[in-house]
Design an enzyme around this catalytic site. Sequence first.
Site, PDB file in Angstrom:
ATOM      1  CB  SER A 252      -0.963   0.012   1.194  1.00  0.00           C
ATOM      2  OG  SER A 252      -0.259  -0.210   2.396  1.00  0.00           O
ATOM      3  CG  HIS A 303      -1.151   4.058   4.055  1.00  0.00           C
ATOM      4  ND1 HIS A 303      -2.421   3.767   4.529  1.00  0.00           N
ATOM      5  CD2 HIS A 303      -0.611   2.857   3.680  1.00  0.00           C
ATOM      6  CE1 HIS A 303      -2.635   2.461   4.442  1.00  0.00           C
ATOM      7  NE2 HIS A 303      -1.552   1.896   3.938  1.00  0.00           N
TER       8      HIS A 303
END
Length: 323
Positions: A252, A303
């Site tokens: 991610s 992230h």
Amino acid sequence: MDKYIKNLINRLCEIYGYNIIEFQGTMPGFESTWGAVKKYENAAEVIFFSNVNDYNSLNKESFLNSLKNTLQCDNIRLIQIVVGNNVNERIYPQCEYIFINIVDNKILYYSTGLENKVEELLNCMRRASSNYEKTEVSIITYILITVNVLAYIVTAYLSGNFVDSNINVLVFLGAKVNYLIARGEYYRLITCMFLHGGIMHLLLNMFALYSLGPFIEKIYGKTRYLIIYFLSGIVSSIFSYMFSTAVSIGASGAIFGLLGAALIFAMKMKDRIGRGFITNIVSVIFINLFMGFSMSNVDNFGHLGGLIGGSAITLLLGIGKRY
């Protein structure tokens, strides 16, 4: 029909320097809400598309007023591209027009004085019909997905569980573990990008990569795409190492880097693709970050690191030559 029109608009932009314009609202007489515009010093030329069955329902005055506000220009030349099957008689739109028979991919009629525009459209149509540009296969995206899936198969085999991964197996295969990285195992900043904690974790990340990867690969080219992906993932791992003590895994961070690359592209090309695309990208980023901060066991610093890293790297690399 929509795909046919989009192909023409894209080629007008790529070959002849037009910009994409999105018409606000729904108005009768339009086959597509997208068109092409070319601005000059004190004038603009707008190409829009209509269907042969309702081309004359256009409210020309309302359309012109809307364009004047959008383009901040009073001298606007309208060119109406009427698309449809063959007709037995000439058509008479309210604007200068070009009629395209999409079945035979031919121009049948056009207004006097549009010879140059007809040549431009014919060139665009020829390039589309003769496969002038070969369809690019998103090979890098497929390779990345394959590597992630293979890594998960190995993880599942060693874990003895296809649904959830064993934490000890993940650490053994190269998860981000701070004290091991501090001890010199820097390879974990990369290997952790290809490990996943369960089948749902893998599927969600691979779906995101499959959805976003081909776009970034097309825009930036394969080499830049690989650089953006890996460096974003590494920056993500570094952020996680600096600000989080938890064991971390997953693609991610690199995917957030691709979102950053998409945002930079949208901002640089806003005059050609419209501000709506920027809004969509920002919304996706915000929603994903919000969901991450609302859930437990999510590496939010990873992230953020991927997003910042991807944006910064993209600014340094620039956009591919095709744009």
